[in-house]
Design a protein around this motif. Sequence first.
Motif, short mmCIF file in Angstrom:
data_model
loop_
_atom_site.label_atom_id
_atom_site.label_comp_id
_atom_site.label_asym_id
_atom_site.label_seq_id
_atom_site.Cartn_x
_atom_site.Cartn_y
_atom_site.Cartn_z
N GLU A 193 0.83 -1.21 0.00
CA GLU A 193 0.00 0.00 0.00
C GLU A 193 0.86 1.27 0.00
O GLU A 193 0.62 2.20 -0.79
N ILE A 194 1.87 1.30 0.88
CA ILE A 194 2.73 2.48 0.97
C ILE A 194 3.61 2.62 -0.28
O ILE A 194 3.79 3.72 -0.81
N TYR A 195 4.13 1.50 -0.78
CA TYR A 195 4.96 1.55 -1.99
C TYR A 195 4.16 2.09 -3.17
O TYR A 195 4.67 2.88 -3.98
N THR A 196 2.91 1.67 -3.28
CA THR A 196 2.05 2.14 -4.37
C THR A 196 1.73 3.62 -4.20
O THR A 196 1.79 4.40 -5.16
N GLN A 197 1.42 4.02 -2.96
CA GLN A 197 1.06 5.42 -2.69
C GLN A 197 2.18 6.39 -3.04
O GLN A 197 1.93 7.47 -3.58
N TYR A 198 3.43 5.98 -2.79
CA TYR A 198 4.56 6.88 -3.01
C TYR A 198 5.41 6.52 -4.23
O TYR A 198 6.44 7.16 -4.47
N GLY A 199 4.97 5.55 -4.98
CA GLY A 199 5.69 5.17 -6.20
C GLY A 199 7.08 4.63 -5.94
O GLY A 199 8.04 4.96 -6.66
N ILE A 200 7.22 3.80 -4.91
CA ILE A 200 8.52 3.25 -4.53
C ILE A 200 8.74 1.92 -5.24
O ILE A 200 7.86 1.04 -5.24
N GLY A 201 9.90 1.74 -5.83
CA GLY A 201 10.22 0.49 -6.52
C GLY A 201 10.51 -0.64 -5.54
O GLY A 201 10.98 -0.41 -4.43
N PHE A 235 15.18 5.39 -0.09
CA PHE A 235 14.04 6.27 0.20
C PHE A 235 14.02 6.51 1.70
O PHE A 235 14.34 5.60 2.48
N LEU A 236 13.64 7.71 2.11
CA LEU A 236 13.57 8.05 3.53
C LEU A 236 12.22 8.65 3.87
O LEU A 236 11.81 9.65 3.28
N PHE A 237 11.53 8.04 4.84
CA PHE A 237 10.33 8.62 5.43
C PHE A 237 10.70 9.28 6.75
O PHE A 237 11.36 8.66 7.60
N VAL A 238 10.27 10.53 6.94
CA VAL A 238 10.38 11.21 8.23
C VAL A 238 8.96 11.44 8.71
O VAL A 238 8.25 12.30 8.19
N VAL A 239 8.54 10.62 9.69
CA VAL A 239 7.15 10.60 10.13
C VAL A 239 7.03 11.29 11.48
O VAL A 239 7.67 10.88 12.46
N MET A 259 14.48 16.91 -2.22
CA MET A 259 14.82 15.58 -2.75
C MET A 259 13.56 14.75 -2.98
O MET A 259 12.66 14.72 -2.14
N LYS A 260 13.51 14.07 -4.09
CA LYS A 260 12.33 13.27 -4.43
C LYS A 260 12.22 12.01 -3.57
O LYS A 260 11.13 11.45 -3.43
N ASN A 261 13.35 11.56 -3.03
CA ASN A 261 13.32 10.32 -2.25
C ASN A 261 13.34 10.56 -0.74
O ASN A 261 13.71 9.68 0.04
N VAL A 262 12.95 11.77 -0.32
CA VAL A 262 12.75 12.08 1.09
C VAL A 262 11.34 12.64 1.25
O VAL A 262 10.98 13.60 0.57
N VAL A 263 10.56 12.04 2.13
CA VAL A 263 9.18 12.49 2.35
C VAL A 263 8.96 12.77 3.83
O VAL A 263 9.19 11.91 4.68
N PHE A 264 8.51 13.99 4.12
CA PHE A 264 8.06 14.35 5.46
C PHE A 264 6.55 14.17 5.47
O PHE A 264 5.82 14.93 4.83
N THR A 265 6.07 13.17 6.17
CA THR A 265 4.65 12.82 6.10
C THR A 265 3.77 13.69 6.98
O THR A 265 2.55 13.72 6.79
N GLY A 266 4.36 14.36 7.98
CA GLY A 266 3.56 15.00 9.02
C GLY A 266 3.09 13.94 10.00
O GLY A 266 3.49 12.76 9.92
N GLY A 267 2.24 14.33 10.94
CA GLY A 267 1.71 13.36 11.89
C GLY A 267 0.77 12.39 11.18
O GLY A 267 0.03 12.78 10.28
#
Length: 385
Positions: A193-201, A235-239, A259-267
């Motif tokens: 689900e997360i890989y699909t949502q963020y387009g992660i290979g 890829f890096l998630f900062v949650v 950076m395209k491979n760093v995502v700050f998701t928020g809470g």
Amino acid sequence: MKTIKICGITTRPGTAKIMVPMLTYVSDYGYDGYVICQPCDDFSDNKIAPLTYIPVEMNRGAVNPVEVLKCTYRLFKIFRRERFDVIQYASSNASLYAAMAGFLARTPVRIFCQWGMPYPDYIGWKHKFFKFLEKFTCMLSTNVQPDSLLNQKLAIREGLFPDWKGNVLGKGSAQGVNMSRFNIEKKAEWRKEIYTQYGIGESTKVFCFVGRIVPQKGVNELLEAFMRLDKSDTFLFVVGAPDEIDSLNQSLLAKARSMKNVVFTGGVSNPEKYHASADYFVIPSYREGFPNTILEAGALGIPSIVTRINGMIDLIEDRKTGFVCDVKSADSLYAVMLMAYALSKEEYKQLSENVYTKVKNNFDSEYIKKVFLEDRNRLTVHLRK
């Protein structure tokens, strides 16, 4: 048999939420539970029934003598009115207020839940002052319960309390991890689900941080180390909520956000899905008690990369259940992340199995609840006669 009135006290609603499941559990075994903390909508209108919620304004900032007296007096009046048999308190300010108020109100059992110690962060007179407050809180308490075996050894070695006064629940942790929520059987589904949502290979190595986005959690070092890793298949998630994000190094933050491979998701309300998406959970904190996030990752078979501090290394053994790096060192963290990136599938599988087994056998929240009940029964046996 007498019903025991037990109350958890803290300034932080987040810390109170750690206490609620334990106090709720023992309410079925002869305890009448209460929670005191700052006003919070999450606890009002019987939302934590059968527990009773008592909102109290308590100062969370710098130690101010006037505020200390005011907060202590507020608690003292409540303790005298309610006549609790047991009080347990966590977070530095609340613990100081509650220990003093409980001592003056002659509450029979006063438990200091020592979930981390702040004074090592300071130097000079501040170090001495906050260490004195920590020792004073321990002195006024009948029992001290660190959330880590290594933190307990450190506290005794530092002279904060004698060894007979302290004990750790099981092998550590304030609450354990809910294995039903962080369910390893749902890991593949959540990951997809997360890989699909963020387009992660599929071949991407995913690193994930979950927590307060502040320098003390090592977020600056994490961003720097990840940038230096400079791999296209990472890829890096900062949650975490962005409330304190301005405290970070703004140059690093701006570069990371570009950076395209760093995502700050928020809470988020579903951290389990982000844990499940990761190959490694990374938490390079400067200090901790026993962070629940590494247990949550471990429950899903995700190894953690942590700093070499007590609490963390109670669970994470270097190259056995994760990796350990130096504190406040982006160089050390980078080297460890590079090592983790290069790990073979067989080596990674062994790490994953090791950490999952250790968490399942020692830190399941259902087990910790039973240990908590046994401990509270032990401490109150003389009150039931």
